[in-house]
Write an enzyme that holds these catalytic residues in place. Structure first.
Site, PDB file in Angstrom:
ATOM      1  N   LYS A  71      -0.961   5.678   6.132  1.00 57.85           N
ATOM      2  CA  LYS A  71      -0.383   6.209   4.894  1.00 57.85           C
ATOM      3  C   LYS A  71       0.639   7.314   5.118  1.00 57.85           C
ATOM      4  CE  LYS A  71      -3.923   5.017   1.682  1.00 57.85           C
ATOM      5  NZ  LYS A  71      -4.762   5.621   0.665  1.00 57.85           N
ATOM      6  N   LYS A  84      -5.961  13.514   1.496  1.00 65.66           N
ATOM      7  CA  LYS A  84      -6.149  12.079   1.708  1.00 65.66           C
ATOM      8  C   LYS A  84      -6.077  11.727   3.187  1.00 65.66           C
ATOM      9  CE  LYS A  84      -3.808   9.564  -1.407  1.00 65.66           C
ATOM     10  NZ  LYS A  84      -2.693   9.132  -2.305  1.00 65.66           N
ATOM     11  N   PHE A 100      -2.235  16.815  -7.077  1.00 68.45           N
ATOM     12  CA  PHE A 100      -3.123  15.918  -7.817  1.00 68.45           C
ATOM     13  C   PHE A 100      -2.574  15.752  -9.226  1.00 68.45           C
ATOM     14  CE2 PHE A 100      -6.833  15.058 -10.543  1.00 68.45           C
ATOM     15  CZ  PHE A 100      -7.250  13.866  -9.952  1.00 68.45           C
ATOM     16  N   LEU A 101      -2.301  14.504  -9.576  1.00 70.12           N
ATOM     17  CA  LEU A 101      -1.754  14.223 -10.908  1.00 70.12           C
ATOM     18  C   LEU A 101      -2.919  14.023 -11.872  1.00 70.12           C
ATOM     19  CD1 LEU A 101       0.914  11.698  -9.603  1.00 70.12           C
ATOM     20  CD2 LEU A 101       1.339  14.057 -10.293  1.00 70.12           C
ATOM     21  N   HIS A 158      -1.348   3.744 -13.209  1.00 62.26           N
ATOM     22  CA  HIS A 158      -1.073   3.063 -11.945  1.00 62.26           C
ATOM     23  C   HIS A 158      -0.076   1.945 -12.262  1.00 62.26           C
ATOM     24  CE1 HIS A 158      -2.281   0.946  -8.058  1.00 62.26           C
ATOM     25  NE2 HIS A 158      -1.595   0.030  -8.708  1.00 62.26           N
ATOM     26  N   HIS A 183     -11.801   3.161  -8.486  1.00 60.44           N
ATOM     27  CA  HIS A 183     -10.557   2.780  -7.827  1.00 60.44           C
ATOM     28  C   HIS A 183     -10.381   1.275  -7.685  1.00 60.44           C
ATOM     29  CE1 HIS A 183      -9.796   6.954  -7.144  1.00 60.44           C
ATOM     30  NE2 HIS A 183     -10.830   7.103  -6.343  1.00 60.44           N
ATOM     31  N   ARG A 234       0.876  -7.644   1.402  1.00 59.69           N
ATOM     32  CA  ARG A 234       0.202  -8.940   1.231  1.00 59.69           C
ATOM     33  C   ARG A 234       0.305  -9.363  -0.222  1.00 59.69           C
ATOM     34  NH1 ARG A 234      -3.919  -7.049  -1.833  1.00 59.69           N
ATOM     35  NH2 ARG A 234      -4.654  -4.966  -1.325  1.00 59.69           N
TER      36      ARG A 234
END
Ligand code: ADP
Length: 452
Positions: A116, A158, A202-203, A208, A235, A291
């Site tokens: 990430k 994260k 942090f929002l 999403h 999530h 993917r």
């Protein structure tokens, strides 16, 4: 062109890939564990090979067994679907070393986006908007405290190797930061064997929103619009829509063009999804999935394109069969993931399906791998199938969804499904008004459970 394709997956997605192959005149090889002998993808494939016992690590993740299956059957390509080996760069490399086409991006791109920190640095350099945060990995607690002061609390730490929502912790203030960082670091070390951590603002109430992209070997890349997957539990996406009720055409085109240009500069091959959090009119990159996604059918519904067919074409060296100006977005589509779970507690409830009737009619698509008499094995995820509805606009789509849910029959011993949840959601005024963020569903479920 590919002549025989091995599908390294199971369930509805194996069937989805098989259908595309059949329409393209490509022969199919199914692989399966001993628990999946009676699965639909095995029944429908031209050939099938048993690759191991029920646990995925010994079957669907067993690279030597899958390679042998390719060799025995003479398959010249592998489609990994989603999950399992789909984002395993080493698998893509091994296939290439054996002269077998991997239907997906290059190993280099899979690896790049799988980390990430590297993913964020790469897309940022390509002009994609990111969440403000640390430049790369946090080297010390002092650096963490300094970056958090700069971007302002709350912050989220994260794991570079994170996935499935693990290795992430929110810190509301200075006092929480170091303990949060240590515990996320430990979790990541244990789960992924890597403890590199980074930090982001942090929002609070984001949506999403993700953009579907597709590229070929000649540097052409297009975007296929967005999907709004804000309705999530732990999530995990539960309900997805295309297009997003929160975006207008200008925002849609603007972010789509930024992403398509970035993918073209990257020389990205095949299907991919750039995931964003969206808040107050701004997009913030969170990750890229290299993917096909579970929710790809809603994009197919509004564009009329077959994404799996296109994946197979570009993997075999063909040019994209459309350019950006030829892609049109028609109407609205919603997908509900129907799981074998209790609709209130979400405890898995697999079992034998005695009665199965899938809804049909105008604008309704069901992608599933089950049938009457089929026993859902307890070893894999609990997805029974996906209900996808398409309408000329969002209202028509919601009406169609309600009637399709009513038609759906999945009954049997020990089986429960999440259909009752979707019936409630499709009648809820926030959902009807498109008024929800990534926390909405969990808050809704909490209210529901306190009623009982
Ligand atoms: P994973 O790969 O583990 O799914 P992601 O980076 O995609 O991790 O993040 C998963 C979820 O965590 C997001 O959908 C969102 O709910 C939450 N999240 C991640 N980053 C942020 C952030 N900066 N602010 C608020 N929520 C976040």
């Amino acid at each position: 062109m590919i002549e025989k394709l091995l599908i390294a997956n199971r369930g509805e997605i194996a069937l989805r890939i098989l259908r595309a192959c059949r329409e393209m005149g490509i022969k199919t090889v199914a692989v399966h564990s001993t628990a999946d002998e009676d699965a639909m993808h095995v029944r429908l494939a031209d050939e099938s090979v048993c690759i191991g016992p029920p646990p995925s690590a010994l079957s669907y993740l067993n690279i030597p067994a899958i390679l042998s299956a390719c060799e025995i059957t003479g398959a010249d390509a592998v489609h990994p679907g989603y999950g399992f080996l789909s984002e395993n760069a080493r698998f893509a490399e091994i296939l290439e070393e054996h002269g077998i086409t991997f239907v997906g991006p290059t190993a280099e791109h899979i690896r790049m986006m799988g980390d990430k920190i590297q993913a964020k640095a790469t897309v940022k350099a390509l002009g994609i908007p990111c969440v403000p945060g640390s430049e790369g990995a946090l080297k010390s607690n002092e650096e963490a405290l300094r970056v958090a002061d700069e971007i302002g609390y709350p912050v989220i730490v994260k794991a570079a190797a994170g996935g499935g929502g693990r290795g992430m912790k929110v810190a509301q203030n200075k006092e929480e930061l170091i303990p949060s960082l240590s515990s996320a670091r430990a979790e990541s070390k244990a789960a992924f064997g890597d403890d590199a951590m980074y930090m982001e603002k942090f929002l609070g109430k984001p949506r999403h929103i993700e953009i579907q992209v597709m590229g070929d070997k000649y540097g052409n890349a297009v975007h296929l619009g967005e999907r709004d997957c804000s309705l999530q539990r732990r999530h995990q996406k539960v309900w997805e829509e295309a297009r997003s009720p929160a975006l207008n055409d200008n925002q849609r085109i603007e972010i789509g063009e930024i992403v398509a240009k970035a993918m073209s500069n990257l020389n990205y091959l095949g299907a991919g999804t750039i995931e964003f959090l969206y808040e107050d009119g701004r997009f913030y990159f969170i990750e890229m999935n290299t993917r096909l996604q579970v929710e790809h059918p809603i994009t197919e519904a509004i564009t009329g394109l077959d994404l799996v067919r296109e994946q197979i074409r570009v993997a075999s060296g063909a040019k994209l069969s459309f350019d950006q100006s030829e892609i049109r977005f028609n109407g609205h589509a919603i997908e509900c993931r129907i799981n074998a779970e209790n609709a209130e507690t979400f405890t898995p409830a697999p079992g034998k399906i005695e009665n199965y009737h899938a809804p049909g009619g105008l604008g309704v698509r069901v992608d599933s791998g089950v049938y009457s008499g089929y026993t859902i094995p307890p070893y894999y995820d609990s997805l029974i199938g996906k209900l996808i509805v398409h309408g000329n606009n969002r209202n028509e789509c919601l009406m169609r969804l309600r009637r399709a849910l009513k038609e759906f029959v999945i009954e049997g011993h020990g089986i429960e499904t999440t259909i009752p949840l979707f019936e409630k959601l499709a009648m809820n005024s926030d959902i009807i008004n498109g008024n929800y963020d990534i926390h909405w569903l969990e808050e809704f479920l909490e209210k529901e459970s306190s009623k009982n």
